[in-house]
Motif scaffolding. Structure first.
Motif, PDB file in Angstrom:
ATOM      1  N   PRO A 117     -24.391  -2.826  -3.376  1.00  0.00           N
ATOM      2  CA  PRO A 117     -25.328  -2.743  -2.244  1.00  0.00           C
ATOM      3  C   PRO A 117     -26.118  -1.430  -2.215  1.00  0.00           C
ATOM      4  CG  PRO A 117     -23.236  -3.574  -1.479  1.00  0.00           C
ATOM      5  CD  PRO A 117     -23.031  -3.114  -2.893  1.00  0.00           C
ATOM      6  N   ARG A 118     -25.464  -0.341  -2.576  1.00  0.00           N
ATOM      7  CA  ARG A 118     -26.151   0.947  -2.585  1.00  0.00           C
ATOM      8  C   ARG A 118     -27.246   0.982  -3.654  1.00  0.00           C
ATOM      9  NH1 ARG A 118     -22.437   5.991  -2.595  1.00  0.00           N
ATOM     10  NH2 ARG A 118     -22.011   5.076  -0.571  1.00  0.00           N
ATOM     11  N   SER A 119     -26.955   0.422  -4.825  1.00  0.00           N
ATOM     12  CA  SER A 119     -27.973   0.429  -5.874  1.00  0.00           C
ATOM     13  C   SER A 119     -29.137  -0.503  -5.524  1.00  0.00           C
ATOM     14  CB  SER A 119     -27.354   0.047  -7.218  1.00  0.00           C
ATOM     15  OG  SER A 119     -26.915  -1.278  -7.199  1.00  0.00           O
ATOM     16  N   LEU A 120     -28.848  -1.637  -4.890  1.00  0.00           N
ATOM     17  CA  LEU A 120     -29.929  -2.518  -4.452  1.00  0.00           C
ATOM     18  C   LEU A 120     -30.790  -1.842  -3.391  1.00  0.00           C
ATOM     19  CD1 LEU A 120     -28.177  -5.995  -4.228  1.00  0.00           C
ATOM     20  CD2 LEU A 120     -29.893  -5.280  -5.884  1.00  0.00           C
ATOM     21  N   ALA A 121     -30.161  -1.174  -2.448  1.00  0.00           N
ATOM     22  CA  ALA A 121     -30.918  -0.477  -1.403  1.00  0.00           C
ATOM     23  C   ALA A 121     -31.776   0.629  -2.015  1.00  0.00           C
ATOM     24  CB  ALA A 121     -29.968   0.101  -0.357  1.00  0.00           C
ATOM     25  N   HIS A 122     -31.245   1.312  -3.019  1.00  0.00           N
ATOM     26  CA  HIS A 122     -32.018   2.353  -3.692  1.00  0.00           C
ATOM     27  C   HIS A 122     -33.200   1.751  -4.437  1.00  0.00           C
ATOM     28  CE1 HIS A 122     -32.869   6.130  -5.659  1.00  0.00           C
ATOM     29  NE2 HIS A 122     -32.850   5.503  -6.838  1.00  0.00           N
ATOM     30  N   ARG A 123     -33.011   0.616  -5.079  1.00  0.00           N
ATOM     31  CA  ARG A 123     -34.084  -0.050  -5.805  1.00  0.00           C
ATOM     32  C   ARG A 123     -35.169  -0.545  -4.851  1.00  0.00           C
ATOM     33  NH1 ARG A 123     -32.638  -4.984  -9.587  1.00  0.00           N
ATOM     34  NH2 ARG A 123     -31.803  -3.295 -10.817  1.00  0.00           N
ATOM     35  N   TRP A 124     -34.767  -1.020  -3.680  1.00  0.00           N
ATOM     36  CA  TRP A 124     -35.702  -1.600  -2.731  1.00  0.00           C
ATOM     37  C   TRP A 124     -36.322  -0.583  -1.788  1.00  0.00           C
ATOM     38  CZ3 TRP A 124     -31.763  -5.940  -1.404  1.00  0.00           C
ATOM     39  CH2 TRP A 124     -31.817  -6.918  -2.401  1.00  0.00           C
ATOM     40  N   ARG A 125     -35.927   0.677  -1.889  1.00  0.00           N
ATOM     41  CA  ARG A 125     -36.462   1.679  -0.990  1.00  0.00           C
ATOM     42  C   ARG A 125     -37.969   1.743  -1.112  1.00  0.00           C
ATOM     43  NH1 ARG A 125     -33.152   6.294  -1.847  1.00  0.00           N
ATOM     44  NH2 ARG A 125     -31.821   5.243  -0.337  1.00  0.00           N
ATOM     45  N   SER A 126     -38.627   1.764   0.004  1.00  0.00           N
ATOM     46  CA  SER A 126     -40.099   1.794  -0.020  1.00  0.00           C
ATOM     47  C   SER A 126     -40.569   3.191  -0.456  1.00  0.00           C
ATOM     48  CB  SER A 126     -40.669   1.434   1.335  1.00  0.00           C
ATOM     49  OG  SER A 126     -40.127   2.270   2.325  1.00  0.00           O
ATOM     50  N   PRO A 127     -41.669   3.236  -1.169  1.00  0.00           N
ATOM     51  CA  PRO A 127     -42.163   4.542  -1.623  1.00  0.00           C
ATOM     52  C   PRO A 127     -42.616   5.393  -0.437  1.00  0.00           C
ATOM     53  CG  PRO A 127     -43.751   2.815  -2.110  1.00  0.00           C
ATOM     54  CD  PRO A 127     -42.520   2.155  -1.572  1.00  0.00           C
ATOM     55  N   GLU A 128     -42.438   6.680  -0.597  1.00  0.00           N
ATOM     56  CA  GLU A 128     -42.848   7.602   0.467  1.00  0.00           C
ATOM     57  C   GLU A 128     -44.362   7.654   0.517  1.00  0.00           C
ATOM     58  OE1 GLU A 128     -40.905  11.334   0.552  1.00  0.00           O
ATOM     59  OE2 GLU A 128     -38.984  10.481  -0.021  1.00  0.00           O
ATOM     60  N   ALA A 129     -44.889   7.620   1.710  1.00  0.00           N
ATOM     61  CA  ALA A 129     -46.352   7.610   1.863  1.00  0.00           C
ATOM     62  C   ALA A 129     -46.941   8.996   1.903  1.00  0.00           C
ATOM     63  CB  ALA A 129     -46.728   6.858   3.140  1.00  0.00           C
TER      64      ALA A 129
ATOM     65  N   VAL B 185     -23.709  -9.934  -0.845  1.00  0.00           N
ATOM     66  CA  VAL B 185     -23.048  -9.201  -1.932  1.00  0.00           C
ATOM     67  C   VAL B 185     -21.746  -8.581  -1.433  1.00  0.00           C
ATOM     68  CG1 VAL B 185     -23.243  -7.148  -3.387  1.00  0.00           C
ATOM     69  CG2 VAL B 185     -25.109  -8.786  -3.298  1.00  0.00           C
ATOM     70  N   ARG B 186     -21.784  -8.005  -0.248  1.00  0.00           N
ATOM     71  CA  ARG B 186     -20.555  -7.417   0.308  1.00  0.00           C
ATOM     72  C   ARG B 186     -19.488  -8.488   0.559  1.00  0.00           C
ATOM     73  NH1 ARG B 186     -24.234  -3.946   3.910  1.00  0.00           N
ATOM     74  NH2 ARG B 186     -24.362  -2.018   2.726  1.00  0.00           N
ATOM     75  N   LEU B 187     -19.905  -9.629   1.103  1.00  0.00           N
ATOM     76  CA  LEU B 187     -18.943 -10.709   1.356  1.00  0.00           C
ATOM     77  C   LEU B 187     -18.379 -11.271   0.053  1.00  0.00           C
ATOM     78  CD1 LEU B 187     -20.624 -12.620   4.316  1.00  0.00           C
ATOM     79  CD2 LEU B 187     -18.567 -11.197   4.376  1.00  0.00           C
TER      80      LEU B 187
ATOM     81  N   ALA C 218     -37.761  -7.685   4.483  1.00  0.00           N
ATOM     82  CA  ALA C 218     -36.647  -6.833   4.910  1.00  0.00           C
ATOM     83  C   ALA C 218     -35.460  -7.675   5.356  1.00  0.00           C
ATOM     84  CB  ALA C 218     -37.100  -5.920   6.045  1.00  0.00           C
ATOM     85  N   GLN C 219     -35.725  -8.769   6.050  1.00  0.00           N
ATOM     86  CA  GLN C 219     -34.647  -9.643   6.498  1.00  0.00           C
ATOM     87  C   GLN C 219     -33.951 -10.296   5.301  1.00  0.00           C
ATOM     88  OE1 GLN C 219     -35.964 -12.829   9.034  1.00  0.00           O
ATOM     89  NE2 GLN C 219     -33.930 -13.138   9.896  1.00  0.00           N
ATOM     90  N   ARG C 220     -34.729 -10.746   4.317  1.00  0.00           N
ATOM     91  CA  ARG C 220     -34.141 -11.339   3.113  1.00  0.00           C
ATOM     92  C   ARG C 220     -33.291 -10.327   2.354  1.00  0.00           C
ATOM     93  NH1 ARG C 220     -38.875 -12.916   0.301  1.00  0.00           N
ATOM     94  NH2 ARG C 220     -39.828 -13.557   2.226  1.00  0.00           N
ATOM     95  N   ARG C 221     -33.778  -9.109   2.247  1.00  0.00           N
ATOM     96  CA  ARG C 221     -33.021  -8.071   1.525  1.00  0.00           C
ATOM     97  C   ARG C 221     -31.729  -7.728   2.260  1.00  0.00           C
ATOM     98  NH1 ARG C 221     -37.853  -4.079  -0.616  1.00  0.00           N
ATOM     99  NH2 ARG C 221     -38.634  -5.556  -2.186  1.00  0.00           N
ATOM    100  N   TRP C 222     -31.786  -7.652   3.579  1.00  0.00           N
ATOM    101  CA  TRP C 222     -30.571  -7.394   4.362  1.00  0.00           C
ATOM    102  C   TRP C 222     -29.562  -8.517   4.147  1.00  0.00           C
ATOM    103  CZ3 TRP C 222     -28.266 -10.070   8.398  1.00  0.00           C
ATOM    104  CH2 TRP C 222     -27.230  -9.402   9.027  1.00  0.00           C
ATOM    105  N   PHE C 223     -30.046  -9.765   4.139  1.00  0.00           N
ATOM    106  CA  PHE C 223     -29.168 -10.907   3.911  1.00  0.00           C
ATOM    107  C   PHE C 223     -28.514 -10.829   2.530  1.00  0.00           C
ATOM    108  CE2 PHE C 223     -28.505 -15.369   2.597  1.00  0.00           C
ATOM    109  CZ  PHE C 223     -27.597 -15.734   3.569  1.00  0.00           C
TER     110      PHE C 223
END
Length: 72
Positions: A60-72, A18-20, A8-13
């Motif tokens: 960033p939005r598409s990356l966050a969508h791709r990395w979203r954890s599956p619903e349990a 990407v934004r910068l 999660a920390q790596r993905r946030w980084f």
């Protein structure tokens, strides 16, 4: 720190980088527009600014969508 926290920390980084990069591209385009004397560099600068703004909004939005954890 668990492995999930590290991921999660790596993905946030990555999202921040990407934004910068998008902001840096937009600034480059603005500098190109400001210093250009002909129309061709101004058009190129405008295209760079517009593509950087799209990058800031979409990637960033598409990356966050791709990395979203599956619903349990």
């Amino acid at each position: 720190m668990t492995e999930a926290d590290k991921v999660a920390q790596r993905r946030w980084f990555v999202l921040v980088v990407v934004r910068l990069a998008g902001v840096a591209g937009a600034l480059l385009g603005l500098i190109l527009i400001a210093r250009a004397h002909d129309w061709a560099p101004k058009i190129l600068g405008t295209a760079i600014v517009l593509s950087a703004m799209a990058m800031i909004a979409i990637v960033p939005r598409s990356l966050a969508h791709r990395w979203r954890s599956p619903e349990a």
